[in-house]
Enzyme design. Structure first.
Site, PDB file in Angstrom:
ATOM      1  N   CYS A   1       0.801  -1.236   0.000  1.00 31.51           N
ATOM      2  CA  CYS A   1       0.000   0.000   0.000  1.00 31.51           C
ATOM      3  C   CYS A   1       0.830   1.281   0.000  1.00 31.51           C
ATOM      4  CB  CYS A   1      -0.938   0.025   1.201  1.00 31.51           C
ATOM      5  SG  CYS A   1      -1.624  -1.581   1.582  1.00 31.51           S
TER       6      CYS A   1
ATOM      7  N   HIS B   1      -9.253   2.742  -2.160  1.00 31.90           N
ATOM      8  CA  HIS B   1      -7.832   2.465  -1.895  1.00 31.90           C
ATOM      9  C   HIS B   1      -7.268   1.523  -2.959  1.00 31.90           C
ATOM     10  CE1 HIS B   1      -4.122   1.414  -0.079  1.00 31.90           C
ATOM     11  NE2 HIS B   1      -4.535   0.631   0.895  1.00 31.90           N
TER      12      HIS B   1
ATOM     13  N   CYS C   1       0.422   3.071   5.819  1.00 30.47           N
ATOM     14  CA  CYS C   1       0.891   1.772   6.315  1.00 30.47           C
ATOM     15  C   CYS C   1       0.953   0.804   5.143  1.00 30.47           C
ATOM     16  CB  CYS C   1      -0.050   1.234   7.395  1.00 30.47           C
ATOM     17  SG  CYS C   1      -1.765   1.026   6.874  1.00 30.47           S
TER      18      CYS C   1
END
EC number: 2.3.1.9
Length: 403
Positions: free
Chosen positions: A97, A359, A389
């Site tokens: 990510c 996302h 994160c």
């Protein structure tokens, strides 16, 4: 907006253009386009806005996590599709990510070292197009049923060390910091409300490059210019959703977790020297950055380690930071890191975040930097910090200074 010699030093890393696609919903408005095409659209728009000729680009560093079936060298495909010459070096970055942000950091380092003067960085993902794998097929499927492996789950959303989904780690975080289901739902509702308010106020318009999607079979094409997730908000329904990862006493749901989505984001970075030489408008400077890591199952709170490192690297105190973007992998991630860092909620994700906007894994780290830039501009901030994160226990953070 400055491009004067007083405010920019020769090796400063200057952001001169940014663009992102809208965030498309899972199997939604952008699902007919591969990640590489989304990447090309974002890169081309960022260069155009920066007023930088693609022929001047020396390197492209682009994040992408779910690369299976995308074809060889996804970053290269995105670059060439944006009209960048064949002679330009391209590298795909996978830090889950945090990929899009790590790509920006690597690009910034090459400028600081004097290796490059013009670099395009960012990230892209089409979670909708991630294939499912017949993992045993190559060895010969001799007898009986074969099982399909979900590429998105396996390579994007699964903790290999504890053999559990990212959501189970989010549950661990909620338990550790005593963050309730109600608090997570309240945060998720706020993310949607902030996102919708920002969309209605036109706050995302300057970020977004509209995407033309073919209608197919002679049907007219459509223009996608809004983040799709914001159109699906129902607060009452969100609060009634069942926990997704833990049956008894679970607090993490599909509503208070980030949504699976498709999108790309790109930033054009130049040295201060090159900005002055070309007379470019400098939007912001990259002041500092930092990475951190801890136990894989506690990736959720790794931003609380990376963010102070980035602020220190920038030579700043946390009291000087005006706004933060902490990627909303889950509502609990934003809540836990806010708590650990002692940040006022009104300084974090003021235009909503991944819970409401979406996302797309490899894109988000770059997308939050673009959103942060817009927030600093709109609200007269000077310093902003982006933190994200990443699966496996890590996080990356980056400090922007608006000019």
């Amino acid at each position: 907006m400055a491009h004067t010699s007083e405010s920019v030093n020769p090796r400063d890393v200057c952001i001169v253009g940014v663009a992102r696609t809208p965030m498309g919903g899972f199997l939604g408005s952008l699902s007919s386009l591969p990640a590489t095409k989304l990447g090309s659209l974002a890169i081309a728009a960022a260069l155009k806005r920066a007023n930088v000729d693609p022929a001047l680009v020396q390197e492209v560093v682009f994040g992408n996590v779910l690369s299976a079936n995308l074809g060889q060298a996804p970053a290269r495909q995105a670059a060439l599709g944006a009209g960048i010459p064949n002679s330009v070096i391209c590298t795909t970055v996978n830090k889950v990510c945090a990929s899009g942000m790590k790509a920006v950091m690597i690009a910034a380092q090459s400028i600081q070292l004097g290796i490059n003067d013009v670099v395009v960085a960012g990230g892209m993902e089409s979670m909708s197009n991630t294939p499912k794998y017949l993992a045993e097929a190559r060895k010969g499927s001799r007898f009986g049923h074969d099982s399909l492996v979900d590429g998105m789950l396996k390579d994007g959303l699964w903790d290999v060390y504890n053999d559990c989904g990212m959501g189970s780690c989010a549950e661990l975080c909620a338990e550790k910091f005593q963050i309730t289901r109600e608090q997570q739902d309240d945060y998720a509702v706020q993310s949607f409300e902030r996102g919708i308010a920002a969309q209605e106020a036109g706050a995302f318009t300057w970020e977004i490059v509209p995407v033309e999607v073919s209608g197919g079979r002679g049907r007219p094409s459509t223009i996608v210019d809004k983040d799709e997730g914001l159109g699906k908000f129902d607060a009452a329904k969100l609060r009634k959703l069942r926990p997704s990862f833990k049956e008894n006493g679970g607090t993490v749901t599909a509503g208070n977790a980030s949504s699976i989505s498709d999108g790309a984001a790109a930033l054009v970075l130049v040295s201060g020297e090159k900005a002055l030489q070309l007379g470019l408008l400098v939007l912001a400077k990259i002041k500092g950055y930092g990475d951190a890591a801890q136990e894989p199952e506690f990736f959720t709170t790794a931003p609380a380690l990376a963010i102070p490192k980035a602020i220190a690297h920038a030579g700043l105190e946390s009291s000087q930071v005006d706004y933060y973007e902490i990627n909303e992998a889950f509502a609990v991630v934003a809540l836990a890191n806010q708590k650990l860092l002692g940040i006022a909620p009104e300084k974090v994700n003021v235009n909503g975040g991944a819970v409401s906007l979406g996302h797309p894994l490899g894109c988000s780290g770059a997308r939050i930097l673009i959103t942060l830039l817009g927030i600093l501009k709109k609200r007269n901030g000077k310093y902003g910090v982006g933190g994200v994160c990443n699966g496996g226990g890590g996080a990356s953070a980056l400090v922007l200074e608006l000019l």
